[in-house]
Design an enzyme around this catalytic site. Structure first.
Site, PDB file in Angstrom:
ATOM      1  CD1 TRP A  81       1.394   3.729   6.370  1.00 31.57           C
ATOM      2  CD2 TRP A  81       2.487   3.099   9.267  1.00 31.57           C
ATOM      3  NE1 TRP A  81       0.786   4.895   7.441  1.00 31.57           N
ATOM      4  CE2 TRP A  81       1.673   4.965   8.815  1.00 31.57           C
ATOM      5  CE3 TRP A  81       2.708   3.210   9.968  1.00 31.57           C
ATOM      6  CZ2 TRP A  81       1.101   5.747   9.663  1.00 31.57           C
ATOM      7  CZ3 TRP A  81       2.320   3.863  10.999  1.00 31.57           C
ATOM      8  CH2 TRP A  81       1.488   5.154  10.910  1.00 31.57           C
ATOM      9  CD  GLU A  82       4.883   0.736   0.327  1.00 32.03           C
ATOM     10  OE1 GLU A  82       4.378   1.535  -1.043  1.00 32.03           O
ATOM     11  OE2 GLU A  82       5.008   0.171  -0.431  1.00 32.03           O
ATOM     12  CE1 TYR A  83       7.617   4.597   1.697  1.00 31.45           C
ATOM     13  CE2 TYR A  83       6.177   5.928   0.312  1.00 31.45           C
ATOM     14  CZ  TYR A  83       7.336   5.128   0.717  1.00 31.45           C
ATOM     15  OH  TYR A  83       8.059   4.358  -0.538  1.00 31.45           O
TER      16      TYR A  83
END
Ligand SMILES: *[C@@H]1O[C@H](CO)[C@@H](O)[C@H](O)[C@H]1NC(C)=O
Ligand SMILES: *[C@@H]1O[C@H](CO)[C@@H](O)[C@H](O)[C@H]1NC(C)=O
Ligand SMILES: *[C@@H]1O[C@H](CO)[C@@H](O)[C@H](O)[C@H]1NC(C)=O
Length: 380
Positions: free
Chosen positions: A146-148
């Site tokens: 998960w960015e971000y």
């Protein structure tokens, strides 16, 4: 080619630097087996059959995304074939690496994860579906990229997600008498987003308790988003800022992250610039645009081709512990086998769990992957 200093001389130099700057600890104490990971971002052009599995312990399939509405995975028949092929092919290799699939990626919608993580029901749907995918396609684990998370609330929800995910994994493993699925996450180079307007910090406690490890993305410090100056994209040290791998990994440790849960990222790609004046070609020199490559990115294979074709000057910069090359007005910042191996030494001196590469298929004849793998064993 500027092979003025040999690899072994460089290695000794860096070891001396460690004693001066890094709080070392014994690396002979019992610790979980090393992680030598790599993400596979393009199984079509670089098939799993082409992987030299003697160099890696964990191979990540990148990426899968849950759907917008249900947060479950809806796997198309072509992706299903690719996933089966991925795990089957790797499992038949000698030695067989562990396989994980990674969820999200740099180009994915961060808001989707934010919404999913914000409610117990959607977290549950997501977790259940991810575990079904893992078992159905014979993966050994799952990875969240998960960015971000973009707010402190996201980080709180991330902590809850990890906790519930781990609980679900334990329950499933017990019920089926199978080895528990691995759970990892790809995270920012620093434990907190100290450069951003919205400050937030990763949930270190939850990570220690619930994840097998985190892949710390120690790269993309400088790149085509700032064309004013050249920069070492994955500098180990930076005397002028905290944007460096030594600072980033140090921040995780200082925040209480268990060292055996930290895995250092290494890029198998470089970033390019066009110099303003070819006579000024140090790190941090004035630039005017990105250089060759899509958005100024060249894989390590392409960097080597560029260097050879243009008779580029290659410099191993020992202040930053990074490599750069230049020819005319083109400047490339990257790591080769020498600087990547020096970073491996740093990671081992820190006592962390291992390293990973982004991405498989970008190495040149396994040159960096092989040196890294050898170096990690040498130090043990
Ligand atoms: C996987 O796909 C490759 C082509 O990409 C094919 O040659 C191979 O036979 C497939 N393997 C399996 C186990 O399906
Ligand atoms: C570009 O990088 C330089 C040097 O790190 C910095 O001073 C400048 O603020 C950056 N510019 C932008 C637009 O980020
Ligand atoms: C780096 O971070 C430390 C705190 O961790 C801070 O004291 C220092 O001023 C920072 N250095 C720079 C150059 O920003």
């Amino acid at each position: 080619m500027a092979a003025l200093v040999t690899y072994f001389q460089l290695f000794s130099i860096l070891h001396i630097v460690f004693f001066l700057t890094v709080p070392t600890r014994s690396v002979v104490m019992a610790s979980p087996p090393a992680v030598k990971g790599a993400y596979s971002s393009d199984p079509t052009t670089f098939p799993p059959s082409a992987v030299d599995t003697s160099l890696f312990t964990h191979i990540y399939y990148a990426f899968l995304m849950p759907t917008y509405v249900t947060y479950k995975f809806d796997i198309s028949s072509s992706t299903a074939l690719e996933l089966s092929n991925f795990t089957t092919t790797l499992r038949q290799k000698n030695p067989p690496p562990a396989t994980l699939f990674s969820i999200g990626g740099g180009g994915s919608d961060s808001n989707l994860f934010s919404r999913m993580a914000s409610k117990p029901t959607s977290r549950k749907a997501f977790i259940t579906s991810a575990m079904e995918v893992a078992r159905k396609f014979n993966f050994d684990g799952m990875d969240l990229d998960w960015e971000y998370p973009s707010t402190p609330k996201d980080m709180k929800n991330l902590a809850r997600l990890f906790k519930e995910w781990r609980r679900a994994i334990d329950i499933e493993a017990k019920a089926t008498s199978r080895a528990p699925l691995l759970l990892t996450a790809a995270v920012y180079f620093s434990v907190d987003f100290f450069l951003d307007a919205v400050y937030r910090k990763f949930p270190v406690r939850s990570i220690n308790q619930n994840l097998d490890w985190v892949n710390v993305m120690c790269y993309d410090y400088h790149g085509g988003w700032n064309t004013s100056f050249t920069g070492a994209p994955a500098a180990l040290y930076d005397s002028k800022s905290n944007v460096s791998t030594s600072y980033g990994l140090g921040s995780w440790i200082e925040a209480g992250a268990d060292r055996t849960k930290l895995v250092m990222g290494l890029p198998l790609y470089g970033r390019t610039w066009q110099l303003k004046d070819p006579n000024f070609h140090e790190i941090g020199s004035a630039a005017v645009a990105v250089g060759p490559g899509d958005a100024g990115v060249l894989t390590f294979v392409e960097v080597e081709e560029f260097n050879k074709k243009n008779g580029a000057v290659i410099i191993h910069d020992m202040d930053s512990v990074s490599t750069y090359s230049y020819a005319g007005t083109t400047w490339v910042g990257y790591d080769d086998d020498i600087t990547a191996t020096l970073k491996i030494g740093f990671a081992q001196a820190l006592g962390i769990r291992g390293y990973f590469f982004w991405a498989l298929g970008s190495d040149s004849q396994w040159k960096i992957s092989r040196q890294a793998s050898r170096a990690w064993i040498l130090g043990e």
